[in-house]
Design an enzyme around this catalytic site. Structure first.
Site, mmCIF file in Angstrom:
data_model
loop_
_atom_site.group_PDB
_atom_site.id
_atom_site.type_symbol
_atom_site.label_atom_id
_atom_site.label_comp_id
_atom_site.label_asym_id
_atom_site.label_seq_id
_atom_site.Cartn_x
_atom_site.Cartn_y
_atom_site.Cartn_z
ATOM 1 C CB ALA A 2 52.167 19.995 59.047
ATOM 2 C CG ASN B 258 44.794 27.941 44.394
ATOM 3 O OD1 ASN B 258 44.573 26.742 44.286
ATOM 4 N ND2 ASN B 258 45.704 28.560 43.637
ATOM 5 C CE1 TYR C 98 51.094 21.162 49.241
ATOM 6 C CE2 TYR C 98 50.258 18.936 49.566
ATOM 7 C CZ TYR C 98 50.201 20.167 48.926
ATOM 8 O OH TYR C 98 49.222 20.390 47.972
ATOM 9 C CB VAL D 129 49.939 34.508 50.202
ATOM 10 C CG1 VAL D 129 49.287 34.729 48.856
ATOM 11 C CG2 VAL D 129 50.690 33.189 50.248
ATOM 12 C CB ILE E 15 45.079 18.603 40.067
ATOM 13 C CG1 ILE E 15 44.093 18.306 41.214
ATOM 14 C CG2 ILE E 15 44.427 19.408 38.949
ATOM 15 C CD1 ILE E 15 42.889 17.461 40.856
ATOM 16 N N GLY F 8 47.229 32.729 44.271
ATOM 17 C CA GLY F 8 47.906 31.690 43.483
ATOM 18 C C GLY F 8 47.219 31.459 42.157
ATOM 19 C CB ALA F 9 44.678 33.385 40.450
ATOM 20 C CE LYS G 266 47.953 22.564 50.398
ATOM 21 N NZ LYS G 266 47.297 23.767 49.862
ATOM 22 N NE ARG H 297 53.269 29.287 38.232
ATOM 23 C CZ ARG H 297 53.836 28.396 39.047
ATOM 24 N NH1 ARG H 297 53.942 27.141 38.687
ATOM 25 N NH2 ARG H 297 54.294 28.764 40.220
#
Ligand code: NDP
Length: 248
Positions: A158, A91, A156, A65, A189, A14-15, A160, A17
């Site tokens: 669950a 990520n 989401y 992924v 963020i 996930g790099a 995480k 962005r």
């Protein structure tokens, strides 16, 4: 400080962005060679090109992924390109927010498959090689939502929370091989993911943050760089919350 990660090879998913891009750049600035992964080729290439232009070393890869076999194949390709993997940062993540009563199985599956199974897939792809070299760092990007839950984010939260269980279990399984496994839990963020939030979320959320500001991608990258570096060699199975004090 400049070469803390010299001769290290890092994979960052996930790099293309946001947070992942900042992590890839930060690890590269500390001397690591980086395999930059995102779903779309254009985005991973953009990050890898920026790293190379800044004098670092990176290669771009595009993969979903969530696809187990594709990730195993990609892991072999990266091991062939870089000869080893020292650091894995899981990520890549998505949100498909809606209240549980309206949530479809597709929305549930997409979030769990990307956020949680995606991390499992990459750990499986690199763990044998880390085990053989008797060293490795795995850092999973979870979320404060995995700790406290959130209305409209059952899928989401669950995924995480699941990442935290995965982190602690894999940390226990591989500690004997000198592989540390930790999680970083960002608060709110500034990225594309939060840019879609409606209306006055920024003001409302900022009121709940003791340090009084929304986080920057660099705040998360710094925590990941610490956990990937030599100063964190005695830390495993932990969740480092980076949220301006929102959850304490
Ligand atoms: P963004 O939406 O800005 O970026 C997500 C990145 O993940 C993109 O590069 C995207 O690829 C990639 N990605 C998404 N799905 C897949 C997939 N199936 N296969 C491969 N790559 C994929 O997200 P953020 O930077 O905001 O978030 C990064 C991580 O941090 C996520 O795990 C998120 O849950 C977590 N987080 C974020 C917070 C925030 O406030 N922003 C708070 C807490 C946690 P592409 O660029 O090709 O589309």
């Amino acid at each position: 400080m400049m070469s803390l990660l010299q001769d290290q090879v890092a994979i960052v998913t996930g790099a293309g962005r946001g947070i992942g891009e900042a992590i890839a750049k930060q690890l590269a600035s500390l001397g690591a060679q980086v395999a930059v992964i995102s779903r779309t080729e254009g985005n991973s290439k953009k990050t890898a090109d920026a790293i190379c232009e800044a004098g670092g070393f990176a290669r771009a890869y595009a993969e979903d992924v969530a696809n187990y076999q594709a990730v195993q194949n990609l892991g072999e390709r990266i091991l062939s390109d870089f000869k080893k993997v020292d650091i894995l940062v899981n990520n890549a993540g998505v949100t498909r927010d809606t209240l549980l009563l309206r949530m479809t199985t597709e929305q549930w599956d997409e979030v769990l498959d990307t956020n949680l199974k995606g991390a499992f897939n990459f750990i499986k792809a690199v763990i044998r090689s880390m085990t053989k070299q008797r060293s490795g760092r795995i850092i999973n990007i979870t979320s404060v939502i995995g700790l406290i839950g959130n209305a409209g984010q059952a899928n989401y939260a669950a995924s995480k929370a699941g990442l935290i269980g995965l982190t602690k279990s894999v940390a226990r399984e591989f500690a004997g091989r000198n592989i540390t496994v930790n999680a970083v839990a960002p608060g709110f963020i500034d990225t594309d993911m939060t840019a879609v939030l409606a209306g006055d979320w920024r003001e409302k959320i900022t009121e709940q943050i003791p340090l009084g500001r929304i986080g920057k991608v660099e705040d998360i990258a710094a925590a990941v760089a610490f956990l990937a570096g030599p100063q964190a060699s005695y830390i495993t199975g932990q969740v480092l919350t980076v949220d301006g004090g929102m959850v304490m």
